[in-house]
Design a protein around this motif. Structure first.
Motif: not given
Length: 233
Positions: A89-108
């Motif tokens: 099967g396949f799952t799509y999950d979405n999360y809304n929260e107050n943790m800011a994710i910035t930077g890059t994919a290699q160094n978030a």
């Protein structure tokens, strides 16, 4: 004598032709499949929670999830009320929260959004391919597809795609393929109900993040999904 014989024969033939010919009733044979399987497609919708959140991390708005797939039924007893099942099967999950994710994919970089900054928000989503392995109990019969069930098991998932979006008053940061996410995830679940509509609950046994840190604390958040699952034969 001739007149007598003629009358006799006339009466005999008249009675034969006056009899109604009734065709015998044909009752169709119904083939009963006593070796049935509960192979099923499934669709589920859920409300997503995050547990083991670092201090200061809260969820906001509605975090939703959607999953769909197919399960192959393998009965193990004669009455076929106990079975194992597996599929994909396949799952799509979405999360809304107050943790800011910035930077890059290699160094978030991870920070907590200040409660006074109403213009800032963050969310992340994941798409996984799933292989569930479940134990099944039901009181089904070969005569009816409507029955009570309790299905429970372990779901193994591999992360296919992830995306985080941090929006502030002055900027918008989108990161895809974040190296800090766990590529391999697994958790326990249970589904119970009657006929098509059933309650569903899932608890992630390993963290969503494998190496993320916020304020010197490891991000050990795990996913909990609560919702409804629909089985379609």
């Amino acid at each position: 004598m001739r007149i007598f014989l003629s009358c006799f024969l006339f009466l005999c033939f008249s009675s034969l032709f006056s009899q109604e010919i009734v065709a015998p009733e044909i009752i169709p044979l119904v083939k009963v499949d006593s070796l049935y399987r509960e192979d099923q497609f499934y669709i589920a919708v859920s409300y997503n929670l995050l547990t083991n959140r670092p201090a200061g991390i809260t969820q906001n708005k509605f975090s939703s999830g959607f999953k769909a797939g197919f399960l192959r039924d393998m009965p193990v007893n004669k009455s076929r009320t106990i079975a194992f099942a597996t599929g994909i099967g396949f799952t799509y999950d979405n999360y809304n929260e107050n943790m800011a994710i910035t930077g890059t994919a290699q160094n978030a970089v991870y920070n907590i959004i200040k409660t006074t900054d109403n213009s800032s928000k963050n969310k992340f989503s994941q798409l996984t391919v799933d292989v569930p392995i479940e134990f099944r109990w039901r009181n089904s019969t070969f005569q009816s597809h409507k029955f009570w069930r309790i299905y429970t098991g372990i779901k193994f998932s591999y992360l296919l795609h992830d995306r985080s979006v941090f929006t502030s008053e002055n900027s918008k940061v989108i990161i895809k393929g974040n190296d800090d996410f766990n590529k391999f995830q697994y958790g326990a679940y249970i589904a119970s109900g009657y006929n098509t509509i059933n309650l569903y609950a899932y608890y992630g046994l390993n963290p969503l993040f494998q190496s993320a840190m916020i304020n010197g604390q490891k991000v050990d958040m795990r996913s909990v999904n609560l919702g409804l699952i629909f089985y379609i034969l």
